[in-house]
Design a protein around this motif. Structure first.
Motif, PDB file in Angstrom:
ATOM      1  N   GLY A   1       0.827  -1.216   0.000  1.00  0.00           N
ATOM      2  CA  GLY A   1       0.000   0.000   0.000  1.00  0.00           C
ATOM      3  C   GLY A   1       0.851   1.252   0.000  1.00  0.00           C
ATOM      4  O   GLY A   1       0.759   2.073  -0.918  1.00  0.00           O
TER       5      GLY A   1
ATOM      6  N   CYS B   1       2.796   1.513  -3.185  1.00  0.00           N
ATOM      7  CA  CYS B   1       2.001   1.160  -4.375  1.00  0.00           C
ATOM      8  C   CYS B   1       1.252   2.393  -4.895  1.00  0.00           C
ATOM      9  O   CYS B   1       0.054   2.567  -4.613  1.00  0.00           O
TER      10      CYS B   1
ATOM     11  N   ALA C   1      -2.170   1.617  -6.803  1.00  0.00           N
ATOM     12  CA  ALA C   1      -3.138   0.629  -6.297  1.00  0.00           C
ATOM     13  C   ALA C   1      -4.493   1.302  -6.093  1.00  0.00           C
ATOM     14  O   ALA C   1      -4.569   2.458  -5.686  1.00  0.00           O
TER      15      ALA C   1
ATOM     16  N   LEU D   1      -6.202  -1.751  -2.595  1.00  0.00           N
ATOM     17  CA  LEU D   1      -5.401  -0.944  -1.662  1.00  0.00           C
ATOM     18  C   LEU D   1      -5.758  -1.170  -0.190  1.00  0.00           C
ATOM     19  O   LEU D   1      -6.888  -0.944   0.235  1.00  0.00           O
TER      20      LEU D   1
ATOM     21  N   LYS E   1      -3.520  -0.754   3.730  1.00  0.00           N
ATOM     22  CA  LYS E   1      -2.249  -0.330   4.332  1.00  0.00           C
ATOM     23  C   LYS E   1      -2.281  -0.637   5.817  1.00  0.00           C
ATOM     24  O   LYS E   1      -3.326  -0.465   6.455  1.00  0.00           O
TER      25      LYS E   1
ATOM     26  N   THR F   1     -11.501  -0.188  -2.173  1.00  0.00           N
ATOM     27  CA  THR F   1     -11.055  -1.578  -2.020  1.00  0.00           C
ATOM     28  C   THR F   1     -12.175  -2.575  -2.305  1.00  0.00           C
ATOM     29  O   THR F   1     -13.223  -2.550  -1.665  1.00  0.00           O
TER      30      THR F   1
END
Ligand code: SF4
Length: 250
Positions: free
Chosen positions: A30, A33, A36, A40, A42, A58
């Motif tokens: 995440g 990235c 993303a 995604l 994190k 997401t």
């Protein structure tokens, strides 16, 4: 010190099938990235405790972020790698990767967790691959713009194998630039309908001879409660998992 790793169920399976020594190298999921979107997630450190947050788009939770919230050693190792590399120049990155790269590795999966977070980091790996022509380097990526900008060099570098993964902010480039891709699917029927072979063990992903052939990946990991992905996962009954044993990749 950069940390490369071997302990991962999927990579163990790949090692057995291809009879080569496989390592991986990961960054914090995440955070590293930049492109993303639907994947995604994190892990945040809040008052010393790791907490997982999904992004607003997401659809399927990042598997490697799920590992990072569960296992402190995974989180710490990936954070360490990311913290070291993110502030370096391209030549410094090449130097440190070359220094720590396992000499006995035949194959290196770049990023079980994380992605190419900048142009210079992407270029650093291509140049490392050029320096080690007897090792194969492969990666899934959503950082498609770096791929496209360096396409000619990648085609010449036969041991640097990329797969575009869907779910990022640059998905449109996969079709328009005709990039080899992997699509996360929710059922075996979906792969059949798309005419894509399912890669269970990275044998498609790593193989330079298949570098232009796209494939499907069965959904796995821990998915957000009540989501379409969590329902699909229940129906798959573990088919997308690489192992029933608890294996982690730091
Ligand atoms: S790009 Fe990969 S590592 Fe990054 S959040 Fe998405 S699935 Fe996770």
């Amino acid at each position: 010190m950069l940390k490369f790793s071997r302990s991962n169920a999927k990579l163990e399976k790949l090692e057995l099938v291809i009879d080569k020594v496989v390592y991986s190298f990961s960054l914090l999921s995440g955070w590293s990235c930049p492109f993303a979107k639907e994947c995604l997630s994190k892990v945040h450190l809040i008052e010393g405790r790791r907490k997982l947050f999904d992004g607003i788009y997401t659809l399927f939770r990042c598997f490697s972020a799920s590992q990072e919230v569960l296992f402190p050693e995974v989180f710490n190792s990936r954070k360490n790698n990311f913290d070291i590399l993110k502030s370096m120049s391209e030549s410094e990155m090449i130097e440190i990767i070359v220094y720590y790269i396992p000499k006995n590795a035949d194959v290196i999966r770049i990023h079980v967790g994380g992605d190419f977070f900048s142009d210079k980091y992407f270029l650093a790996w291509i140049k490392v691959a050029i320096l080690f022509p007897n090792k194969i380097f492969y990666a899934y990526t959503k950082s498609l713009i770096y791929w496209i900008r360096n396409r000619e060099l990648i085609e010449e570098t036969r041991n640097f194998v990329l797969t575009a993964s869907y779910g990022g902010t640059q998905d449109h480039l996969i079709q328009s630039e005709n990039l080899r891709f992997a699509k996360v699917i929710f059922s075996e029927k979906e792969a059949e309908d798309l005419g894509l072979p399912i890669d269970h063990d990275d044998t498609h992903a790593y193989d330079p001879n298949l570098r232009h052939q796209s494939f499907a990946l069965l959904l796995h990991g821990i998915q957000p409660k009540g989501s379409e992905a969590s329902q699909a996962l229940r129906k798959l009954k573990g088919k997308g998992s690489y192992s029933k044993r608890k294996k982690i990749n730091v």
